[in-house]
Design an enzyme around this catalytic site. Structure first.
Site, short mmCIF file in Angstrom:
data_model
loop_
_atom_site.label_atom_id
_atom_site.label_comp_id
_atom_site.label_asym_id
_atom_site.label_seq_id
_atom_site.Cartn_x
_atom_site.Cartn_y
_atom_site.Cartn_z
N CYS A 79 -29.85 -1.00 -1.26
CA CYS A 79 -31.18 -1.15 -1.16
C CYS A 79 -31.87 0.11 -0.62
O CYS A 79 -31.15 0.93 -0.04
CB CYS A 79 -31.29 -2.02 0.08
SG CYS A 79 -32.96 -2.22 0.94
N ASP A 125 -26.11 -4.08 -3.14
CA ASP A 125 -26.64 -5.13 -3.94
C ASP A 125 -25.75 -5.01 -5.40
O ASP A 125 -25.37 -4.17 -5.79
CB ASP A 125 -28.03 -4.59 -4.51
CG ASP A 125 -29.12 -4.43 -3.51
OD1 ASP A 125 -29.08 -5.51 -2.60
OD2 ASP A 125 -29.86 -3.49 -3.65
#
Length: 275
Positions: A182, A189
């Protein structure tokens, strides 16, 4: 509307349980597109496919209702919507009374379209259709078993190259090893990515090293996919190229960006095993 550091990401928030569209936080796409050298004319078309799994509201008699939602935001929209603000917005329906699913869908279309700056598509899937939802992996040749050494974990587009060949190839390559972080919080992620192209054969080892090089990179999902598209286009110059990523969910949402420079059918929205 401002940059991502003014968003709710990484901050303590009070969850609202009654409808509040002001919770949505748009972020302009232009900044990251300028960073990767995308000019005024986009080199691709595409869509960001969002799936929402935690969606509930009350009917007019106060009884809770649930649904899944599929939201498609066109890549031509001027803004992305920051995902935590998206989650907070959806949670604001939890104690909101609505006349039915179409009333909810109309609010979603209006509010999300207003935040994105474009017309968005909204599909609500009611409980009697939950069993029809498909699960499937991205089609294509998986390059993850290539025996390679890796020592770089920030994007290195310079490693991308093609193999010599007498003719063009048409193939689909897949990797489940894409990981980025992120942009604001640094949380990981995870994604699977599919690359479909026509052109000189992309060296598969170089492609796998390149995709793994995102491992310590901080960027939103949509921005990573556009960076991958641009880097492959510049490094390998395929005549046709599409990049599709399926990211695992966070906060009841997954985001699945698709970018293509040719008019191909939109990819399936089937969930992968990790989603």
């Amino acid at each position: 509307m401002s940059n991502e550091h003014h968003s709710p990401l990484g901050k303590a928030v009070s969850y609202k349980a009654e409808y509040d569209p002001s919770l949505l936080f748009p972020i302009p796409r232009i900044g990251k597109r300028d960073e990767v050298g995308i000019g005024g004319t986009l080199p691709f078309m595409g869509v960001d496919i969002w799936n929402a799994y935690e969606l509930s509201w009350l009917n007019m008699r106060g009884k809770p209702q649930i649904a899944l939602a599929v939201i498609e935001i066109p890549a031509t929209s001027p803004n992305i919507i920051e995902s935590k603000s998206f989650k907070l917005y959806l949670n604001s329906f939890n104690q909101t009374r609505l006349a039915g699913t179409e009333a909810l869908a109309e609010l979603l279309r209006h509010d999300l379209g207003d935040a994105a700056g474009a017309t968005v598509r909204v599909e609500l899937i009611e409980p009697d259709a939950f069993g029809l939802q498909r699960l499937g992996e991205l089609d294509g040749y998986c390059i993850d078993n290539l025996d390679i050494d890796v020592d770089t974990y920030t994007p290195t587009p310079e490693v991308l190259h093609c193999d010599k060949a007498d003719s063009l190839v048409e193939e689909v390559l897949v990797s489940n090893l894409l990981k980025s972080n992120c942009l604001v919080t640094g949380q990981p992620d995870w994604a699977s990515v599919q690359i479909r192209y026509v052109g000189q054969p992309i060296n598969r080892e170089s492609l796998l090293r390149y995709l793994i090089s995102f491992r310590n990179h901080n960027e939103f999902h949509e921005q990573c996919v556009e960076r991958i598209f641009v880097d492959i286009q510049r490094g390998c110059a395929p005549l046709k190229l599409s990049v599709y990523a399926r990211y695992t969910r966070r906060g009841g949402l997954d985001i699945n960006p698709y970018r293509s420079n040719f008019n191909a059918p939109q990819p399936s929205n089937a969930r992968t095993a990790r989603q």
